[in-house]
Scaffold this motif. Sequence first.
Motif, PDB file in Angstrom:
ATOM      1  N   GLU A   1       0.827  -1.203   0.000  1.00 22.68           N
ATOM      2  CA  GLU A   1       0.000   0.000   0.000  1.00 22.68           C
ATOM      3  C   GLU A   1       0.863   1.255   0.000  1.00 22.68           C
ATOM      4  O   GLU A   1       0.534   2.247  -0.669  1.00 22.68           O
ATOM      5  N   ILE A   2       1.969   1.205   0.742  1.00 22.73           N
ATOM      6  CA  ILE A   2       2.867   2.366   0.780  1.00 22.73           C
ATOM      7  C   ILE A   2       3.503   2.601  -0.586  1.00 22.73           C
ATOM      8  O   ILE A   2       3.569   3.733  -1.085  1.00 22.73           O
ATOM      9  N   LEU A   3       3.969   1.511  -1.222  1.00 23.76           N
ATOM     10  CA  LEU A   3       4.652   1.637  -2.505  1.00 23.76           C
ATOM     11  C   LEU A   3       3.685   1.988  -3.634  1.00 23.76           C
ATOM     12  O   LEU A   3       4.082   2.613  -4.617  1.00 23.76           O
ATOM     13  N   GLU A   4       2.428   1.596  -3.499  1.00 23.44           N
ATOM     14  CA  GLU A   4       1.449   1.887  -4.544  1.00 23.44           C
ATOM     15  C   GLU A   4       0.701   3.188  -4.283  1.00 23.44           C
ATOM     16  O   GLU A   4      -0.236   3.528  -5.019  1.00 23.44           O
ATOM     17  N   SER A   5       1.116   3.910  -3.246  1.00 26.20           N
ATOM     18  CA  SER A   5       0.460   5.178  -2.931  1.00 26.20           C
ATOM     19  C   SER A   5       0.605   6.149  -4.098  1.00 26.20           C
ATOM     20  O   SER A   5       1.645   6.220  -4.754  1.00 26.20           O
TER      21      SER A   5
ATOM     22  N   VAL B   1      12.487   8.010  -2.209  1.00 24.57           N
ATOM     23  CA  VAL B   1      11.184   7.350  -2.084  1.00 24.57           C
ATOM     24  C   VAL B   1      10.561   7.147  -3.458  1.00 24.57           C
ATOM     25  O   VAL B   1      10.018   6.077  -3.756  1.00 24.57           O
ATOM     26  N   GLN B   2      10.653   8.145  -4.315  1.00 23.92           N
ATOM     27  CA  GLN B   2      10.084   8.025  -5.650  1.00 23.92           C
ATOM     28  C   GLN B   2      10.833   6.978  -6.467  1.00 23.92           C
ATOM     29  O   GLN B   2      10.219   6.264  -7.277  1.00 23.92           O
ATOM     30  N   LYS B   3      12.133   6.842  -6.254  1.00 26.34           N
ATOM     31  CA  LYS B   3      12.901   5.809  -6.962  1.00 26.34           C
ATOM     32  C   LYS B   3      12.481   4.411  -6.501  1.00 26.34           C
ATOM     33  O   LYS B   3      12.379   3.485  -7.317  1.00 26.34           O
ATOM     34  N   ALA B   4      12.235   4.265  -5.204  1.00 27.72           N
ATOM     35  CA  ALA B   4      11.782   2.973  -4.690  1.00 27.72           C
ATOM     36  C   ALA B   4      10.426   2.608  -5.289  1.00 27.72           C
ATOM     37  O   ALA B   4      10.193   1.462  -5.692  1.00 27.72           O
TER      38      ALA B   4
ATOM     39  N   VAL C   1      15.046   2.893   2.605  1.00 28.22           N
ATOM     40  CA  VAL C   1      13.895   3.731   2.255  1.00 28.22           C
ATOM     41  C   VAL C   1      12.629   3.169   2.898  1.00 28.22           C
ATOM     42  O   VAL C   1      11.835   3.898   3.499  1.00 28.22           O
ATOM     43  N   LEU C   2      12.439   1.855   2.805  1.00 28.01           N
ATOM     44  CA  LEU C   2      11.249   1.238   3.394  1.00 28.01           C
ATOM     45  C   LEU C   2      11.295   1.326   4.916  1.00 28.01           C
ATOM     46  O   LEU C   2      10.251   1.473   5.560  1.00 28.01           O
TER      47      LEU C   2
END
Length: 784
Positions: free
Chosen positions: A197-201, A210-213, A492-493
């Motif tokens: 959910e965090i990565l698909e935000s 964060v954007q690269k991750a 990052v995570l």
Amino acid sequence: MSETPIELEPQLSIQPLSQPERERGLQSPSVFQLPLRTQDPSETHQQTQPQPEVQLSESNPEHQHQAKPLWIKHGRLLLLFVVICLCTAFLGLIYYKHQNLQNRSNHQTGAATPCLSPACQWASAHLATSADPFKKPCDYFLFTCGPDRISPDSGGRQRGQGIPGHPQNQNGKREARGVRQAKILDRKTVLLQYLREILESSDTGGSSAVQKARGFYQSCLDTRAIETAGVEPFLTLIQKLGGWAASGQWNQTDFNSTLSLLMRDYATFPFFNVYVGKDPKEIARGTTRRYIQIDQPDLLIPIEWNSKTQKSQAKAQTLRPFLVTCERYLALLGALPSSSMLHVGMFMSLSSELAVTAAPLKLRRSKGQLYQRMTIKELQTQAPAIDWLRCLQATFHPLTLIKDDHVLVHNLPYMVQMSHIIWKWLNKHELSTSGPLQTYMVLNLLHTLMPALDSRFSETAKNLSVALGNTERVAPRWRHCVSVTERGFDSVLTHLLSERTAHREAEEMIQNIFSSFKSKLHELKWTDETSLQSVMKKVQSLNPRLWTSNKISSEAELDLLFSKVSVSTHSFFSNYVQLLSLWQKRRRRLLTEQTEAVDVLSVTPLLLGNELLFPMGMFVPPLFHPTYPRAMNYGVMGFLLAKDILHLLLPDIYSQSDTVHAVGECVWAHYLTVTERTSRGGAFSLSAAQQQEVWVQYSALQIALQAYHQSLRSRPEDTSISGLSHTHLFLSSFSQVNCDFDPYHEFMPLEPSFLITVICAKSHLCPSSLRCPSKTQQHSLQTC
């Protein structure tokens, strides 16, 4: 009169339902009562109100004079009348006090603030579609967590299915209960879903790192682009490494040069493994230094250990599908048909020779072949075919390594034999133009990069797995992508998870659960006082805390750390190659940092010296949320925390206390009685491991409940969901845990939800009785 404080069982008590509430069922359950330490002024006024009338009657001499003859004439009748009046008054007083307490309880329930946060709204909807353990106890608690349990990814099956005496089976029906299927709680899956959910935000803000991750994760999900790219990115990479003879182009590169490149840039270790870790001998002395550790590799060829010959071997029935798989790989890589079988044969022959020299961990441990300390120079003497200093310097660049640096070697005999095998293949002049070692390294690199290639490769690997008898389901793509993203963007995570973790609430729960756990130890029956003191001394020395990084990286620091990373939204292969480089950077950090790095994907506590560390990944929705009522958090996460603590310290407790066996058997007796297995001949005895697990989970529920009550003493207020009383919500939330998929799940012979039945056996703690219509279940059950 003053009111005597009511003691709770074990420290708290639930007042029984009043008659109107019994008629309404569970529409308005009672709330547990806190110890009453102050007297209600209104209650004092009502209790003392009748007293002036009594004093007036006794102080009237004329009235006494007129009543005296009646007393003499009808003494016995008056005495009986007085006794009846006193009894009636006494019973009335008790009823009055009960009703007053009940009214105060109802007042508390009414005053409890309903939780209306988005997380609570989801939880309310979830509870509404779940079976209430106090409404349908017959078909709720009889599902087992034993060998016939379902897997985390299966669709689930109905509770009670296949159990003798169950109402569903007696009626010859299996009711569809799609809204409440028995799924196993997999804590790792819960965490991965939260990270997903965090990565698909859709949040466009945040740092560059964060954007690269998120870009890396999205490129992993883009299977269409991966299929379109095909095998070309890998073939281009092979050419950078000098090519290979199977494709007709090979520059006959130096063996150690290619090996050092694979280790440095692609985290590929064909002939041996390299990782970083501590020396167990130094850990006992409190040293935190880490060393380069060298071990035998993860061989691609399927082998098994022959206990008679004390050697690894490959059977013909496993070699055939492996041969077909290798042929398929070479065909996909465009190998020349004329030389394909030659290269497959050389690869399998070299793999077999290395496999024979490998040994399982158990044998290496028994022979003392683990953690052998030596210098790089000494290892070079023992296994000269590998340029150890060159390869290790490449792996840990830009760190400076010298020949006198110590490394820890596992299975030195393998390293010696591996060196001899490499020398032999290097000096086979008839194969000098075929490059068997280059082919071996290329196919190992293919194995490393296969997750970034198109589906033809993954399907080939899956077919081999099925042919070898493995039936494990393939993980969904999103789960795979979250895991690989963590490999490169772990910091990052960690930062993102730390931002969303309720540190204060998590720390408070950890401390309360640990305090309740220590109280539980004093209730156990110990072999002697010395045993208790020994265990308590160890427990008192522990420092339980939330496992967070001592230095949380800021967004600016993360941006600097990933400044050289360039993420392409349409080329997962190039992103994955960069990920391997990031993975190597993490390996280098482990060698230089003395503190334990936070494992963002960890979901179980870690005992590190005197530190009892609870990972942040445990405290994520839907298992835990800062806006949930504490009853819900303690019913789920509190139970899991207590269970993990007991597992960590079980050896010390089990060896010095008889309670584990007694309680395990007592809970099992409850289960046999309720399921009527004893009368039907379906009973069996629990093993020692099963007794332990039953005791652990039953004790964990008690500890969590006690910890929740302790938190209410300090802060009596708590919100509510669906109008449930605090204890009702606690137990209903706990019933959602089901069969927690932890390393000990196979030893649990019954579902944890059944433990509610045992808790409620002889206690006013529960909002209603947990009894089925069966006559057998009407018998009084003992308290465990």
